[in-house]
Design a protein around this motif. Structure first.
Motif, PDB file in Angstrom:
ATOM      1  N   UNK A  62       0.824  -1.201   0.000  1.00  0.00           N
ATOM      2  CA  UNK A  62       0.000   0.000   0.000  1.00  0.00           C
ATOM      3  C   UNK A  62       0.859   1.251   0.000  1.00  0.00           C
ATOM      4  N   UNK A  63       0.279   2.338   0.487  1.00  0.00           N
ATOM      5  CA  UNK A  63       0.949   3.635   0.409  1.00  0.00           C
ATOM      6  C   UNK A  63       2.303   3.627   1.133  1.00  0.00           C
ATOM      7  N   UNK A  64       2.315   3.157   2.377  1.00  0.00           N
ATOM      8  CA  UNK A  64       3.558   3.201   3.165  1.00  0.00           C
ATOM      9  C   UNK A  64       4.560   2.155   2.664  1.00  0.00           C
ATOM     10  N   UNK A  65       4.074   0.929   2.446  1.00  0.00           N
ATOM     11  CA  UNK A  65       4.973  -0.150   2.023  1.00  0.00           C
ATOM     12  C   UNK A  65       5.638   0.151   0.686  1.00  0.00           C
ATOM     13  N   UNK A  66       4.852   0.632  -0.277  1.00  0.00           N
ATOM     14  CA  UNK A  66       5.406   0.921  -1.601  1.00  0.00           C
ATOM     15  C   UNK A  66       6.412   2.075  -1.525  1.00  0.00           C
ATOM     16  N   UNK A  71      -0.572   9.455   6.242  1.00  0.00           N
ATOM     17  CA  UNK A  71       0.544   9.857   5.370  1.00  0.00           C
ATOM     18  C   UNK A  71       1.365   8.661   4.904  1.00  0.00           C
ATOM     19  N   UNK A  72       2.195   8.867   3.883  1.00  0.00           N
ATOM     20  CA  UNK A  72       3.036   7.769   3.402  1.00  0.00           C
ATOM     21  C   UNK A  72       4.469   8.182   3.052  1.00  0.00           C
ATOM     22  N   UNK A  73       4.698   9.398   2.575  1.00  0.00           N
ATOM     23  CA  UNK A  73       6.074   9.726   2.162  1.00  0.00           C
ATOM     24  C   UNK A  73       7.043   9.634   3.347  1.00  0.00           C
ATOM     25  N   UNK A  74       6.751  10.372   4.415  1.00  0.00           N
ATOM     26  CA  UNK A  74       7.665  10.363   5.567  1.00  0.00           C
ATOM     27  C   UNK A  74       7.660   9.009   6.292  1.00  0.00           C
ATOM     28  N   UNK A  75       6.482   8.364   6.473  1.00  0.00           N
ATOM     29  CA  UNK A  75       6.521   7.033   7.091  1.00  0.00           C
ATOM     30  C   UNK A  75       7.363   6.041   6.276  1.00  0.00           C
TER      31      UNK A  75
END
Ligand code: NAI
Length: 308
Positions: free
Chosen positions: A9-13, A225-229
């Motif tokens: 998903x967002x964070x993993x990818x 959020x996803x970029x920083x995580x």
């Protein structure tokens, strides 16, 4: 070297993308339960290889853990993210089953892997991994404080109008809006305490903005959020595979450190090839220790939900 990221998903990818761009491994396996999803993300990312000039082979798989065999590090991002108005705590029941199952499958094929837990509520998911997997404590790292500390430095950089790379600052305690503790007393800009550079009200606002940093983004984005995580997860992977011995706030098992036991909470640790290698004992004053204890109580209450 092989690295696995579970949850495409967002964070993993995003985490996988950062790992590939930094060429932290020859092979990166991205695994998801949703048919074809990880495969699609992996192909999309591999099509950036010639544009970005990286040489990591990214392979997407649907729930086939045999493909993850021999991974040095596994990052777990599978699970539901927060929706607006939802707390991280509300995710416990659903994500506990997912995280436990995923971690067991990883260890079946990579018994020596270091596990980085990102799925929320992260402190409780890390504790669950610690209690259920029977691994040495140093091989279980929760990622939350790494992100919260990055957000703290972002808000400090805005207040000081400075380059955030010149800042040092740590957020300890739980990874929750009310449980995290931005350690303003220890934050520095070019080695000067920020408390000497910002007035009390501004510093209090920086701390408050940091604490709701995730919720602010959830409100703006409609999901978390996803970029920083993702970048924070990759930074921990980098510290492990490059044996950096670098200081991060991570959620780790406490056995009396910072006055707490039988709990996983965010404290400053050195991260290197053995996982988290050493807890750094910042001396807390009375108010900070009281906040830390309060944070531990809140996380312990969440951990108790696991037993219900
Ligand atoms: P997302 O919904 O975009 O991705 C989650 C992925 O997990 C989905 O693709 C889903 O198919 C997959 N998944 C679900 N069950 C699975 C299973 N059993 N095996 C393999 N894959 C499975 O969510 P997002 O935004 O990537 O967030 C992931 C998790 O990370 C959430 O729990 C979120 O709350 C947490 N998070 C934690 C942060 C931290 O600092 N610790 C920061 C941001 C998010």
């Amino acid at each position: 070297m092989k690295i696995t990221v579970v949850g495409a998903g967002a964070v993993g990818a995003t985490c996988a993308d950062n790992i590939a761009r930094k060429e932290l491994a020859e092979e990166l396996v991205l695994l998801d339960i949703k048919e074809g999803f990880a495969e699609g993300k992996a192909i999309d990312m591999m099509q950036t290889a010639t544009l970005l000039g990286f040489d990591t082979k990214i392979k997407g798989v649907t729930n086939d853990y045999s493909q993850t065999a021999g991974s040095t590090v596994a990052v777990i991002t599978s699970g539901l993210p927060r929706k607006p108005g939802m707390t991280r705590e509300e995710l416990i029941g659903i994500n506990a089953g997912i995280v436990k199952g995923v971690a067991e499958n990883i260890l079946k094929y990579s018994p020596d892997a270091i596990i980085i837990v990102i799925s929320n509520p992260m402190d409780t998911m890390t504790y669950l991994a610690l209690k259920s997997l029977g691994l040495p404590k140093n091989r279980i790292i929760g990622m939350g404080g790494t992100l919260d500390s990055a957000r703290f430095k972002y808000y400090l950089s805005v207040a000081l109008n400075c380059n955030s790379n010149d800042l040092q600052g740590f957020v300890i305690g739980g990874h929750g809006d009310t449980t995290m503790i931005p350690l303003t007393r220890y934050a520095t800009y070019q080695s000067l305490p920020v408390s000497e550079l910002l007035d009390e009200a501004t510093l209090a606002k920086v701390a408050a903005d940091t604490m709701v940093g995730g919720a602010t983004l959830t409100g703006l984005l409609g999901t978390s959020a996803w970029y920083a995580p993702g970048a924070a997860g990759a930074a921990l992977v980098e510290a492990i595979v490059r044996d950096e011995k670098k200081l991060f706030t991570c959620c780790v098992a406490l056995e009396g450190e910072y006055g707490q036991s039988d709990i996983c909470l965010g404290v400053p640790v050195i991260v290197g090839k053995n996982g988290w290698e050493k807890i750094i004992d910042y001396k807390l004053n009375e108010a900070e220790q009281a906040s830390f204890n309060k944070s531990a109580d809140a996380v312990r209450n969440m951990n108790n939900v696991l037993a219900e």
